[in-house]
Structures are given as C-alpha cells and as structure tokens.
Design a protein around this motif. Structure first.
Motif, mmCIF file in Angstrom:
data_model
loop_
_atom_site.group_PDB
_atom_site.id
_atom_site.type_symbol
_atom_site.label_atom_id
_atom_site.label_comp_id
_atom_site.label_asym_id
_atom_site.label_seq_id
_atom_site.Cartn_x
_atom_site.Cartn_y
_atom_site.Cartn_z
ATOM 1 N N PRO A 33 0.789 -1.241 0.000
ATOM 2 C CA PRO A 33 0.000 0.000 0.000
ATOM 3 C C PRO A 33 0.819 1.287 0.000
ATOM 4 C CG PRO A 33 -0.931 -1.571 1.546
ATOM 5 C CD PRO A 33 0.356 -2.162 1.058
ATOM 6 N N ASP A 34 1.873 1.342 0.821
ATOM 7 C CA ASP A 34 2.665 2.573 0.847
ATOM 8 C C ASP A 34 3.509 2.730 -0.412
ATOM 9 O OD1 ASP A 34 4.322 0.484 1.624
ATOM 10 O OD2 ASP A 34 5.317 1.596 3.216
ATOM 11 N N ARG A 35 3.951 1.606 -0.974
ATOM 12 C CA ARG A 35 4.684 1.628 -2.245
ATOM 13 C C ARG A 35 3.767 2.166 -3.342
ATOM 14 N NH1 ARG A 35 8.794 2.501 -4.679
ATOM 15 N NH2 ARG A 35 9.825 1.466 -2.994
ATOM 16 N N LYS A 36 2.544 1.651 -3.388
ATOM 17 C CA LYS A 36 1.577 2.064 -4.405
ATOM 18 C C LYS A 36 1.270 3.560 -4.293
ATOM 19 C CE LYS A 36 -3.049 0.822 -6.123
ATOM 20 N NZ LYS A 36 -2.753 0.923 -7.518
ATOM 21 N N GLU A 37 1.101 4.032 -3.070
ATOM 22 C CA GLU A 37 0.804 5.444 -2.857
ATOM 23 C C GLU A 37 1.935 6.331 -3.375
ATOM 24 O OE1 GLU A 37 -0.233 8.357 0.909
ATOM 25 O OE2 GLU A 37 -0.540 6.197 1.130
ATOM 26 N N LEU A 38 3.159 5.955 -3.076
ATOM 27 C CA LEU A 38 4.314 6.718 -3.541
ATOM 28 C C LEU A 38 4.438 6.641 -5.063
ATOM 29 C CD1 LEU A 38 6.822 8.365 -2.751
ATOM 30 C CD2 LEU A 38 8.047 6.196 -2.518
ATOM 31 N N ASP A 39 4.323 5.445 -5.608
ATOM 32 C CA ASP A 39 4.434 5.273 -7.060
ATOM 33 C C ASP A 39 3.339 6.028 -7.807
ATOM 34 O OD1 ASP A 39 6.618 3.649 -6.630
ATOM 35 O OD2 ASP A 39 5.538 1.772 -6.994
ATOM 36 N N ASN A 40 2.134 6.053 -7.240
ATOM 37 C CA ASN A 40 1.023 6.733 -7.913
ATOM 38 C C ASN A 40 1.275 8.227 -8.102
ATOM 39 O OD1 ASN A 40 -0.600 4.567 -8.542
ATOM 40 N ND2 ASN A 40 -1.776 4.687 -6.649
ATOM 41 N N ILE A 41 2.045 8.832 -7.208
ATOM 42 C CA ILE A 41 2.394 10.249 -7.385
ATOM 43 C C ILE A 41 3.134 10.426 -8.704
ATOM 44 C CG2 ILE A 41 3.804 12.144 -6.486
ATOM 45 C CD1 ILE A 41 3.208 10.941 -3.641
ATOM 46 N N ILE A 42 4.101 9.550 -8.950
ATOM 47 C CA ILE A 42 4.885 9.609 -10.194
ATOM 48 C C ILE A 42 4.027 9.200 -11.388
ATOM 49 C CG2 ILE A 42 6.949 8.757 -11.395
ATOM 50 C CD1 ILE A 42 7.503 10.439 -8.809
ATOM 51 N N PHE A 43 3.306 8.097 -11.249
ATOM 52 C CA PHE A 43 2.468 7.611 -12.351
ATOM 53 C C PHE A 43 1.432 8.656 -12.768
ATOM 54 C CE2 PHE A 43 3.088 2.917 -10.864
ATOM 55 C CZ PHE A 43 4.347 2.890 -11.438
ATOM 56 N N ASP A 44 0.856 9.354 -11.778
ATOM 57 C CA ASP A 44 -0.119 10.408 -12.082
ATOM 58 C C ASP A 44 0.531 11.521 -12.892
ATOM 59 O OD1 ASP A 44 -2.062 9.010 -10.685
ATOM 60 O OD2 ASP A 44 -2.006 10.316 -8.914
ATOM 61 N N GLU A 45 1.734 11.923 -12.503
ATOM 62 C CA GLU A 45 2.454 12.978 -13.223
ATOM 63 C C GLU A 45 2.749 12.554 -14.664
ATOM 64 O OE1 GLU A 45 3.427 16.242 -12.520
ATOM 65 O OE2 GLU A 45 2.002 15.925 -10.876
ATOM 66 N N LEU A 46 3.020 11.270 -14.839
ATOM 67 C CA LEU A 46 3.312 10.742 -16.182
ATOM 68 C C LEU A 46 2.046 10.469 -16.988
ATOM 69 C CD1 LEU A 46 6.174 8.264 -15.236
ATOM 70 C CD2 LEU A 46 6.407 10.469 -16.390
ATOM 71 N N GLY A 47 0.894 10.504 -16.319
ATOM 72 C CA GLY A 47 -0.374 10.254 -16.993
ATOM 73 C C GLY A 47 -0.572 8.812 -17.416
ATOM 74 N N LEU A 48 -0.007 7.878 -16.642
ATOM 75 C CA LEU A 48 -0.117 6.462 -16.999
ATOM 76 C C LEU A 48 -1.495 5.912 -16.663
ATOM 77 C CD1 LEU A 48 3.306 4.996 -15.797
ATOM 78 C CD2 LEU A 48 2.699 5.924 -18.035
ATOM 79 N N THR A 49 -1.998 5.050 -17.546
ATOM 80 C CA THR A 49 -3.259 4.350 -17.296
ATOM 81 C C THR A 49 -3.006 3.248 -16.270
ATOM 82 O OG1 THR A 49 -2.888 2.660 -18.974
ATOM 83 C CG2 THR A 49 -3.981 4.707 -19.700
ATOM 84 N N GLU A 50 -4.070 2.655 -15.761
ATOM 85 C CA GLU A 50 -3.940 1.565 -14.794
ATOM 86 C C GLU A 50 -3.161 0.400 -15.403
ATOM 87 O OE1 GLU A 50 -3.963 0.043 -11.143
ATOM 88 O OE2 GLU A 50 -4.778 2.008 -11.666
ATOM 89 N N GLU A 51 -3.434 0.078 -16.651
ATOM 90 C CA GLU A 51 -2.733 -1.031 -17.304
ATOM 91 C C GLU A 51 -1.254 -0.701 -17.506
ATOM 92 O OE1 GLU A 51 -1.995 -4.652 -18.159
ATOM 93 O OE2 GLU A 51 -4.002 -4.063 -17.529
ATOM 94 N N GLU A 52 -0.943 0.535 -17.844
ATOM 95 C CA GLU A 52 0.457 0.942 -18.000
ATOM 96 C C GLU A 52 1.195 0.857 -16.664
ATOM 97 O OE1 GLU A 52 0.219 4.088 -21.721
ATOM 98 O OE2 GLU A 52 -0.428 4.754 -19.728
ATOM 99 N N ARG A 53 0.524 1.196 -15.590
ATOM 100 C CA ARG A 53 1.127 1.112 -14.256
ATOM 101 C C ARG A 53 1.465 -0.343 -13.922
ATOM 102 N NH1 ARG A 53 -1.482 6.017 -10.924
ATOM 103 N NH2 ARG A 53 -1.976 7.270 -12.732
#
Length: 74
Positions: A33-53
C-alpha cells in the motif's frame, strides 16, 4: 503500518506484489500500500493508465529476475 520511509525495504518482488517463481506476464501486480501510494504520485504525473502502471511493475520485476538469473549462471 509503518510508512515506506520508516520500514525496511523489501525485495522488488515483494514491493510490487509479484511472485518471481511464476510467469510474471500472467500476474496481477499487487504493490504494498505505501509503495503504491508513492508510485502513484509519479504515475499520475506521467499520466499512466492503470494497465500501463501494472506493466511498469511487471517490466521492472522481469528485468530484475533476468539479472538475478544471469548472475546465477555466470
């Protein structure tokens, strides 16, 4: 549960929720959960879809597994 900064970092496979002993491409990543939360900050900035993540998690795990397998065979 401790935050990522307050806990021991686990193997990349544990962090991403991937079993290295099974085909990685067939797995649904389940990051901590904490890994996902941190990664999502970056993924959101990159505009990645759920499948790309999910593919990022799979690709990183595949690369690490290849390197570990190669190191065992040298």
């Amino acid at each position: 549960e401790p935050l990522i900064f307050d806990r021991t970092v686990k193997s990349i496979f544990e962090e991403c929720g991937i079993n290295p002993n099974l085909p990685i491409d067939n797995q649904e990543p389940d990051p901590l959960p904490d890994r996902k939360e941190l990664d999502n900050i970056i993924f959101d900035e990159l505009g990645l879809t759920e499948e790309e993540r999910k593919e990022v998690y799979r690709s990183v795990c595949k690369l690490v597994k290849q390197r570990l397998d190669k190191a065992k065979n040298v």
